[in-house]
Scaffold this motif. Structure first.
Motif, PDB file in Angstrom:
ATOM      1  N   LYS A  63       0.874  -1.233  -0.035  1.00  0.00           N
ATOM      2  CA  LYS A  63      -0.156   0.161   0.011  1.00  0.00           C
ATOM      3  C   LYS A  63       0.763   1.176  -0.030  1.00  0.00           C
ATOM      4  O   LYS A  63       0.495   2.509  -0.661  1.00  0.00           O
ATOM      5  CB  LYS A  63      -0.688  -0.048   1.206  1.00  0.00           C
ATOM      6  CG  LYS A  63      -2.042   1.026   1.250  1.00  0.00           C
ATOM      7  CD  LYS A  63      -3.152   0.673   0.311  1.00  0.00           C
ATOM      8  CE  LYS A  63      -4.468   1.635   0.605  1.00  0.00           C
ATOM      9  NZ  LYS A  63      -5.369   1.227   1.394  1.00  0.00           N
ATOM     10  N   ASP A  64       2.149   1.213   0.520  1.00  0.00           N
ATOM     11  CA  ASP A  64       2.814   2.249   0.718  1.00  0.00           C
ATOM     12  C   ASP A  64       3.698   2.368  -0.739  1.00  0.00           C
ATOM     13  O   ASP A  64       4.368   3.629  -0.879  1.00  0.00           O
ATOM     14  CB  ASP A  64       4.058   2.437   1.721  1.00  0.00           C
ATOM     15  CG  ASP A  64       4.927   1.187   1.713  1.00  0.00           C
ATOM     16  OD1 ASP A  64       4.666   0.443   0.674  1.00  0.00           O
ATOM     17  OD2 ASP A  64       5.571   0.852   2.681  1.00  0.00           O
ATOM     18  N   GLY A  65       3.716   1.796  -1.670  1.00  0.00           N
ATOM     19  CA  GLY A  65       4.258   1.941  -2.959  1.00  0.00           C
ATOM     20  C   GLY A  65       5.640   1.643  -3.169  1.00  0.00           C
ATOM     21  O   GLY A  65       6.266   2.037  -3.790  1.00  0.00           O
ATOM     22  N   LYS A  66       6.306   1.028  -1.841  1.00  0.00           N
ATOM     23  CA  LYS A  66       7.800   0.991  -1.799  1.00  0.00           C
ATOM     24  C   LYS A  66       8.254  -0.593  -2.602  1.00  0.00           C
ATOM     25  O   LYS A  66       9.373  -0.477  -2.979  1.00  0.00           O
ATOM     26  CB  LYS A  66       8.269   0.979  -0.341  1.00  0.00           C
ATOM     27  CG  LYS A  66       8.011   2.616   0.363  1.00  0.00           C
ATOM     28  CD  LYS A  66       8.501   2.441   1.537  1.00  0.00           C
ATOM     29  CE  LYS A  66       8.554   3.783   2.158  1.00  0.00           C
ATOM     30  NZ  LYS A  66       8.861   3.743   3.515  1.00  0.00           N
ATOM     31  N   ARG A  67       7.424  -1.330  -2.464  1.00  0.00           N
ATOM     32  CA  ARG A  67       7.715  -2.755  -3.036  1.00  0.00           C
ATOM     33  C   ARG A  67       6.744  -3.418  -3.281  1.00  0.00           C
ATOM     34  O   ARG A  67       5.513  -3.336  -3.090  1.00  0.00           O
ATOM     35  CB  ARG A  67       8.602  -3.648  -1.958  1.00  0.00           C
ATOM     36  CG  ARG A  67       7.837  -3.825  -0.499  1.00  0.00           C
ATOM     37  CD  ARG A  67       8.570  -4.590   0.211  1.00  0.00           C
ATOM     38  NE  ARG A  67       9.882  -3.905   0.916  1.00  0.00           N
ATOM     39  CZ  ARG A  67       9.845  -3.010   1.776  1.00  0.00           C
ATOM     40  NH1 ARG A  67       8.594  -2.898   2.732  1.00  0.00           N
ATOM     41  NH2 ARG A  67      10.707  -2.247   2.387  1.00  0.00           N
ATOM     42  N   PHE A  68       6.935  -4.729  -4.077  1.00  0.00           N
ATOM     43  CA  PHE A  68       5.752  -5.606  -4.496  1.00  0.00           C
ATOM     44  C   PHE A  68       6.437  -6.939  -4.530  1.00  0.00           C
ATOM     45  O   PHE A  68       7.744  -7.020  -4.479  1.00  0.00           O
ATOM     46  CB  PHE A  68       5.202  -5.365  -5.845  1.00  0.00           C
ATOM     47  CG  PHE A  68       6.016  -5.164  -7.008  1.00  0.00           C
ATOM     48  CD1 PHE A  68       6.387  -6.322  -7.909  1.00  0.00           C
ATOM     49  CD2 PHE A  68       7.003  -4.129  -7.472  1.00  0.00           C
ATOM     50  CE1 PHE A  68       7.220  -6.374  -9.119  1.00  0.00           C
ATOM     51  CE2 PHE A  68       7.948  -4.070  -8.507  1.00  0.00           C
ATOM     52  CZ  PHE A  68       8.047  -5.215  -9.328  1.00  0.00           C
ATOM     53  N   ALA A  69       5.595  -7.845  -4.287  1.00  0.00           N
ATOM     54  CA  ALA A  69       5.732  -9.455  -4.445  1.00  0.00           C
ATOM     55  C   ALA A  69       5.330 -10.146  -5.415  1.00  0.00           C
ATOM     56  O   ALA A  69       4.220  -9.823  -6.109  1.00  0.00           O
ATOM     57  CB  ALA A  69       5.392  -9.986  -2.929  1.00  0.00           C
ATOM     58  N   SER A  70       6.041 -11.210  -6.124  1.00  0.00           N
ATOM     59  CA  SER A  70       5.385 -12.089  -6.882  1.00  0.00           C
ATOM     60  C   SER A  70       5.645 -13.576  -6.362  1.00  0.00           C
ATOM     61  O   SER A  70       6.692 -13.958  -5.653  1.00  0.00           O
ATOM     62  CB  SER A  70       6.222 -12.133  -8.337  1.00  0.00           C
ATOM     63  OG  SER A  70       7.556 -12.024  -8.192  1.00  0.00           O
ATOM     64  N   GLY A  71       4.688 -14.538  -6.850  1.00  0.00           N
ATOM     65  CA  GLY A  71       4.822 -15.757  -6.609  1.00  0.00           C
ATOM     66  C   GLY A  71       4.737 -16.694  -7.703  1.00  0.00           C
ATOM     67  O   GLY A  71       3.865 -16.473  -8.323  1.00  0.00           O
ATOM     68  N   SER A  72       5.371 -18.018  -7.690  1.00  0.00           N
ATOM     69  CA  SER A  72       5.390 -18.776  -8.798  1.00  0.00           C
ATOM     70  C   SER A  72       5.349 -20.157  -8.672  1.00  0.00           C
ATOM     71  O   SER A  72       5.216 -20.596  -7.385  1.00  0.00           O
ATOM     72  CB  SER A  72       6.985 -18.439  -9.386  1.00  0.00           C
ATOM     73  OG  SER A  72       7.259 -19.244 -10.370  1.00  0.00           O
ATOM     74  N   ALA A  73       5.088 -20.986  -9.634  1.00  0.00           N
ATOM     75  CA  ALA A  73       4.988 -22.307  -9.632  1.00  0.00           C
ATOM     76  C   ALA A  73       6.292 -23.017  -9.007  1.00  0.00           C
ATOM     77  O   ALA A  73       6.435 -24.111  -8.888  1.00  0.00           O
ATOM     78  CB  ALA A  73       4.481 -22.768 -10.669  1.00  0.00           C
ATOM     79  N   ASP A  74       7.324 -21.899  -9.139  1.00  0.00           N
ATOM     80  CA  ASP A  74       8.819 -22.665  -8.623  1.00  0.00           C
ATOM     81  C   ASP A  74       8.890 -22.573  -7.228  1.00  0.00           C
ATOM     82  O   ASP A  74      10.084 -22.767  -6.500  1.00  0.00           O
ATOM     83  CB  ASP A  74       9.836 -21.892  -9.722  1.00  0.00           C
ATOM     84  CG  ASP A  74       9.888 -20.410  -9.131  1.00  0.00           C
ATOM     85  OD1 ASP A  74       8.987 -19.980  -8.117  1.00  0.00           O
ATOM     86  OD2 ASP A  74      10.753 -19.452  -9.496  1.00  0.00           O
ATOM     87  N   LYS A  75       7.863 -22.394  -6.579  1.00  0.00           N
ATOM     88  CA  LYS A  75       8.032 -22.682  -4.908  1.00  0.00           C
ATOM     89  C   LYS A  75       8.509 -21.412  -4.490  1.00  0.00           C
ATOM     90  O   LYS A  75       8.661 -21.353  -2.913  1.00  0.00           O
ATOM     91  CB  LYS A  75       8.264 -23.734  -4.356  1.00  0.00           C
ATOM     92  CG  LYS A  75       7.622 -25.020  -5.210  1.00  0.00           C
ATOM     93  CD  LYS A  75       8.426 -26.139  -4.735  1.00  0.00           C
ATOM     94  CE  LYS A  75       7.923 -27.488  -5.125  1.00  0.00           C
ATOM     95  NZ  LYS A  75       8.577 -28.731  -4.712  1.00  0.00           N
ATOM     96  N   SER A  76       8.961 -20.390  -5.038  1.00  0.00           N
ATOM     97  CA  SER A  76       9.441 -19.150  -4.481  1.00  0.00           C
ATOM     98  C   SER A  76       8.559 -17.881  -4.607  1.00  0.00           C
ATOM     99  O   SER A  76       7.758 -17.734  -5.171  1.00  0.00           O
ATOM    100  CB  SER A  76      10.730 -18.754  -5.109  1.00  0.00           C
ATOM    101  OG  SER A  76      10.546 -18.504  -6.586  1.00  0.00           O
ATOM    102  N   VAL A  77       8.791 -16.901  -3.614  1.00  0.00           N
ATOM    103  CA  VAL A  77       8.385 -15.531  -3.773  1.00  0.00           C
ATOM    104  C   VAL A  77       9.615 -14.615  -3.884  1.00  0.00           C
ATOM    105  O   VAL A  77      10.586 -14.715  -3.005  1.00  0.00           O
ATOM    106  CB  VAL A  77       7.693 -15.443  -2.449  1.00  0.00           C
ATOM    107  CG1 VAL A  77       7.133 -13.999  -2.074  1.00  0.00           C
ATOM    108  CG2 VAL A  77       6.446 -16.299  -1.992  1.00  0.00           C
ATOM    109  N   ILE A  78       9.317 -13.611  -4.657  1.00  0.00           N
ATOM    110  CA  ILE A  78      10.340 -12.680  -4.826  1.00  0.00           C
ATOM    111  C   ILE A  78       9.742 -11.302  -4.284  1.00  0.00           C
ATOM    112  O   ILE A  78       8.797 -10.847  -4.854  1.00  0.00           O
ATOM    113  CB  ILE A  78      10.968 -12.715  -6.134  1.00  0.00           C
ATOM    114  CG1 ILE A  78      11.554 -13.983  -6.603  1.00  0.00           C
ATOM    115  CG2 ILE A  78      11.978 -11.363  -6.297  1.00  0.00           C
ATOM    116  CD1 ILE A  78      11.982 -13.823  -8.013  1.00  0.00           C
TER     117      ILE A  78
END
Length: 1181
Positions: A63-78
């Motif tokens: 919500k603060d616009g500083k970062r975002f996250a993505s999740g994948s079928a490779d079992k990782s979150v970046i």
């Protein structure tokens, strides 16, 4: 609602998820194993982000616009920064299904097929929690306290921030209804947190945080893949297997389609704080749409109805600003309002409402009729009994039951339609066509009436209140005004987008355009002011303006058109405009202009409006004068000008009409004396004096006192000159005036003296009083200024003023605590009563304040005062009684002072023997009533303690026994109880040394004497020392009848020759008299006649006084006799000392007796008699 495609792009892989940056500038999409970053403004692909090794299923922005996250079928979150840099990576044990940022703490929830994790930047590790089923979706509440998880088995699990399950919701279909998408309503206005749930049982449902369902399930007829709210929570977007995105209300009512696609819609979101929607599809298509919500509304006079939240209708009363909401629960397509009717078109029906009552302020609507049919129309109009549908070129009139009654076919497209009123069932419609034709149609008539035909297409129409004029706005933004009857174009104005006639004034209209509001009256130039929006109505001074979606009533003062009429002296027309609404200043201007134009009727109405009574009185007086036959308009106008402050114009008119005297009075009243002199007659001294006096008054009022004084003196107004000089403290001016005035002018001279006193110049005041011979005021002056010597000197010359001097003098002395001098002054003034009253009050105060020595002194003074008054034979008996009473009280309080100090203060100032004697003296004296302030408890307590200390145990026991029967203060309680017990251990007798001896009969008297302070044998009263209260060796004797006081004194002073005896006891002047007295052996009976008188045997219990004759007096020595020389009417008292060597001193003022040594010591301590406070250097007795 219109949908406009802004931009479209196509990726190679399926778009599973997308997220907007909170400021709306960037769009992050999950496409294959990459993230695509787009610029939302034009659809430019900014950058693809590579980091995952397999398909990216989910993406979320903080919500603060500083970062975002993505999740994948490779079992990782970046975790990525807003600068598109990957900063952190962590893994789960299975593919990541969804991610969501906490809106408050920015904690990240990441969910896989078997568990979910919570990560925050402050933590090093990710806390993970197992899940009973595959998690498909998640969403945080607005306050960030709870996380909802949607699962494949149809369960919704609501967890707290620590991951603990708080609420579990099970959908009816169970595993047959997998939860595919959930979202909390972001609205801050909702009282409860509301969760929207879309499942593959093809249902949309809503739940509260507690798990309670809101309403019923909504059937979708497709498998939903994504659900999201608009930023303020008013609408919901839903997409899925039906290959389109649908718009719903927050309650789940479907409103329409946003955009149809060629494949399943996997994700759709709204750009923050906007109406832009982005859609991501199975085939990789990315579509960016703009939703345009058109205004659906209707207006009739002061009632405005408009659509809100697509499914509600709000009716607003523009005058009272009351609002009422009608919930239709379906998409509102058209709204029409007319008088007490309201028509609402829904997708499948038309609802007709009516007001409950005829009250103009009533806002309660109820359904009157329903027409359950689907209609396609461009415009909708409602009348009293019909609805009118506009379809391109055709108009249809339907009854409220849905029956078509008639139809009109136009030559061109219908651009504008408006109901202009009429009887119920026969209303008139004003219709404007694209080809420029303007028609009037009556609902009950098949034939349309062509009003006029113009060359340009019609955009807006309105007809004046009297149906005589028609205003048209055409497609070229020109406002054209026609005369309906002659078809003549009256005028035209540019830059118009809408127009409205004033419903209360025939000649006024307003039109808006180009950000300005234009008001036109008659054929005068247009008045402009800034205004945003469209004018849709004009009622009196209120203009109804529609700006974007809101309608407001703008209060517009009609000042400009009113002044346009005033400039042409059209007062009645200007008054009509003013009635629509102008400011008070405009009303006043209208009134003044009408008054100057001698239009009295209009002026009177206008002044009444502003409640100006002054001008109304002027108008009434002019009208009365007109009735009496006056016709001189110059004189009337001169009065008007003078009221308005135009004095020179008024004076010219007065002079022109032959009324110079009125001009003179006017200038004089206005203190414009230089102008007034121009209108003076031929030097009339009376008028000149009057003018000077008025000029002086004016100078005084404008704070020019010096000039005013000079003018008053020249005009002979001395009193006013004195008042000003006195108020300003000008003593020199007052002296000049007082000395110039004749002594016969008493009033101004007295005023001068008053100001001299006030200004602290008593010398000049005295001089003034002497000038007029006012001796009484002079004496009063001396008294007020406390110049007593001058007052006494005048009093000597004029004894009639004695009271005026001595009474205030005595009061002044009393106020300054000089009571003895005050008494003398009261005596001199002959005010005995005041003297006594002052002393009585002082005495009472001293007793109340426990100042018993002062009380004794004041009582003694009172007694002496009473003795002075007793010289008056009329008051003798009463005053002598008071004298003896006050003398007795003075002795009691003088003694009790020592007792009070002993009991109240920590240290004793008296010897035990003295306290012992005083307490015995008091107890013997208090045989009857106890005076105010004297405590028997204190006296007995002192007696008990001192008796015990001196060995008078019997007396002490008696005192303790007496105390038992009295109310004892708490501070003495313990001491008395202890003393009562310890005294029992002492012998039951008194020390013989303490026993008092009667010097007359040599009898030992008991310590506690029932008879009081007299001998129990001979009844001779004891004489006490006023300091130690020991019994003095004095015996009082009385003179035989016939012997005067003067003779007795002369006989005592003779010092008769004495016979020599061996013992020489009678020679009391010798140095060794004490030694010889011890050896006396001769019977004194034959030697001292007084001693013989003492030893005379008494026969009864009555007191027999010692009475002596001349022989005995002659035998006495002057040094052995003490005489109390009381003033008349009292007799002198004689006392004989029986122990001449023990010297006794008597105060010559109060006649109290003391041992000489005690007296000398006390006088040294106090420099005065301890009893009467006579100073030792005071020669008078």
């Amino acid at each position: 609602m219109r949908v406009v495609l802004t931009w479209r792009d196509k990726a190679e892989q399926c778009i599973y998820d997308l997220a907007f940056k909170p400021d709306g500038t960037q769009l992050i999409l999950a496409a294959g194993n990459r993230l695509l970053v787009y610029d939302t403004s034009d659809g430019t692909l900014l950058q693809p982000l590579k980091g995952h090794k397999d398909t990216v299923y989910c993406v979320a922005y903080a919500k603060d616009g500083k970062r975002f996250a993505s999740g994948s079928a490779d079992k990782s979150v970046i975790i990525w920064t807003s600068k598109l840099e990957g900063i952190l990576k962590y893994t789960h044990n299975d593919s990541i299904q969804c991610v969501s940022y906490n809106p408050v703490t920015h904690q990240l929830a990441s969910c896989s097929s078997i568990d979910f994790g919570l990560w925050s930047p402050e933590q090093k590790s990710v806390s993970k929690h197992k899940s009973s089923s595959k998690i498909t979706c998640c969403s945080w509440t607005n306050d960030g306290q709870y996380l909802a998880l949607g699962m494949f088995n149809g369960v919704i699990s609501i967890r707290n921030k620590n991951g603990e399950e708080k609420v579990k919701i099970e959908r009816p279909g169970g595993s047959l209804s997998p939860i595919w998408s959930i979202c909390w309503n972001p609205s801050r206005e909702e009282h409860n947190d509301i969760l929207a749930v879309a499942d593959w049982g093809q249902k949309l449902s809503f739940y509260q945080l507690s798990g309670k369902q809101i309403g019923k399930d909504r059937s979708l007829n497709f498998d939903p893949c994504c659900i999201s709210y608009f930023t303020k929570g008013e609408y919901i977007l839903l997409g899925g297997s039906d290959k389109q995105v649908s718009l719903f209300t927050k309650d789940g009512v479907r409103l329409g389609t946003v955009g149809e696609q060629n494949s399943w819609v996997w994700t759709c979101k709204v750009k923050p704080d906007s109406n832009y929607v982005v859609v991501g599809c199975q085939d990789g298509t990315i579509s960016f749409y703009q939703l345009i919500f058109s205004t659906v509304h209707g207006l009739y006079k002061d009632r405005y109805a408009y659509r809100d939240s697509m499914t509600d209708v709000i009716v607003q009363h523009l005058i009272t600003d009351q609002k009422v909401r009608i919930k239709c629960k379906e998409l509102v397509k058209k709204i029409a309002i007319y008088k007490n009717r309201l028509a609402i078109q829904l997708p499948e029906k038309i609802l007709i409402y009516e007001l409950y009552s005829e009250d103009s302020s009533d806002m309660h609507y109820r359904v009157k009729e329903k027409i359950v049919r689907k209609f396609e129309c461009n415009l909708l109009v409602v009348c009293a009994d019909h609805i009118i549908l506009c379809q391109e070129k055709r108009l249809q009139c339907l009854s409220f039951s849905g029956v078509k009654e008639r139809e009109w076919q136009m030559e061109s497209l219908i651009r504008y339609i408006k109901v202009i009123g009429g009887p119920p069932g026969r209303e008139g419609l004003l219709v404007g066509l694209k080809n420029g034709q303007i028609l009037k149609i009556f609902v009950d008539n098949l034939f349309a009436i062509i009003l006029l035909k113009q060359a340009t297409a019609v955009r807006c129409l309105d007809m004046s209140a009297s149906r005589n004029k028609l205003a048209v706005v055409d497609e070229n933004d020109t406002c054209l005004v026609y005369d309906i009857h002659t078809k003549e174009l009256l005028f035209q104005e540019p830059n118009a987008n809408s127009v409205a006639w004033n419903t209360q004034c025939e000649d006024m209209l307003c039109f808006s355009g180009g950000g300005y509001l234009n008001i036109k009256a008659s054929t005068f130039p247009v008045h402009q002011q800034k205004l945003q929006g469209f004018v849709v109505g004009y009622n009196g001074s209120k203009i109804f303006c529609l700006h974007i979606f809101s309608m407001s009533a703008v209060e517009v003062p009609q000042s400009a058109p009113m002044y346009q009429y005033l400039d042409r002296k059209l007062f009645k027309e200007a008054y009509q405009i003013a009635c629509l609404g102008v400011t008070d200043a405009d009303w006043r201007e209208l009134a003044m202009e009408a008054l100057e134009g001698l239009e009295f009727e209009t002026a009177k109405k206008a002044f009444t409006r502003v409640q100006d009574l002054r001008y109304l009185e002027l108008i009434n007086s002019i009208e009365e004068r007109k009735k009496r036959g006056e016709t001189n308009n110059d004189l009337f106008l001169a009065d008007v000008f003078s009221y308005q402050g135009k004095f020179h114009e008024a004076a010219k008119l007065y002079k022109r009409s032959g009324h110079e005297n009125v001009a003179l009075d006017m200038y004089t009243d206005l203190c414009m004396f230089e102008y007034a002199k121009d209108f003076l007659g031929s030097g009339d001294p009376k008028e000149t004096k009057m003018l000077i006096t008025k000029q002086a008054d004016w100078a005084r009022n404008i704070n020019e006192p010096k000039a005013a004084v000079e003018m008053y003196i020249s005009a002979g107004e001395h009193v006013k000159a004195i008042e000003i000089s006195g108020d300003h403290g000008w003593v020199d001016t007052l002296i000049d005036i007082a000395r110039k005035l004749d002594k016969a002018e008493r009033e101004p001279l007295l005023l001068c003296a008053h100001y001299f006193k006030k200004l602290d110049n008593p010398g000049y005041a005295a001089e003034t009083y002497l000038k007029i011979g006012d001796l009484k005021s002079l004496i009063q002056l001396h008294v007020e200024t406390q110049r007593w010597d001058e007052a006494f000197a005048l009093g000597e010359k004029h004894p009639e003023f004695k009271d005026d001097i001595y009474v205030p003098y005595a009061q002044w002395l009393a106020e300054n605590d000089r009571f003895e001098e005050a008494q003398k002054a009261f005596h001199k003034a002959g005010r005995q009563g005041e003297a006594v009253r002052v002393l009585e009050q002082l005495t009472h105060n001293a007793v109340v304040e426990s100042r018993f020595n002062d009380a004794a002194y004041y009582y003694w003074m009172l007694s002496m005062q009473c003795l002075d008054i007793a010289q008056d034979p009329a008051q003798k008996d009463a005053m002598l009684s008071k004298f003896h009473h006050f003398q007795h009280l003075a002795e009691l309080y003088h003694g009790y002072h020592a007792i009070q100090r002993y009991t109240e203060e920590p240290f004793s100032f008296h010897l035990p023997e003295t306290l012992f004697n005083i307490s015995r003296f008091l107890l013997h004296s208090l045989t009857k009533d106890t005076p105010l302030g004297i405590s028997k408890v204190n006296t007995l307590f002192t007696l008990a303690k001192q008796s015990k200390a001196l060995g008078a145990y019997k007396l002490a026991r008696h005192a303790y026994d007496k105390l038992q029967g009295l109310q004892i203060p708490a501070r003495f309680q313990k001491s008395i109880e202890l003393g009562s017990l310890t005294i029992r251990s002492k012998p039951f007798h008194d020390s013989e040394e303490l026993v008092p001896l009667c010097y007359r009969c040599s009898t030992n008297n008991p310590l506690l004497n029932n008879l009081g302070n007299v001998c129990i044998n001979c009844r001779q009263p004891f004489v006490f020392s006023a300091s130690s209260y020991e019994v003095l060796h004095l015996v009082e004797f009385y003179l035989e009848e016939g012997i005067t006081d003067d003779e007795a004194v002369s006989l005592i002073d003779l010092e008769a020759p004495r016979h020599k005896h061996e013992d020489k006891w009678q020679e009391i002047t010798s140095d060794n008299s004490q030694t010889l007295r011890l050896d006396e052996t001769v019977d004194p009976m034959g030697d001292d006649p007084f001693t013989a008188k003492l030893s005379f045997e008494q026969g009864g219990s009555e007191f027999v006084p010692v009475v002596v004759g001349r022989r005995v007096l002659r035998a006495m020595s002057r040094r052995d006799v003490l005489i109390k020389r009381w003033p008349p009417p009292l007799q002198w008292q004689y006392f004989r000392s029986l122990l001449p060597d023990a010297s006794i001193t008597m105060c010559p003022s109060c006649f109290q007796m003391f041992h000489s040594e005690d007296y000398e010591l006390l006088v040294l301590q106090h420099t005065c008699c301890p009893y009467c406070r006579r100073r030792i250097d005071d020669p008078s007795p």
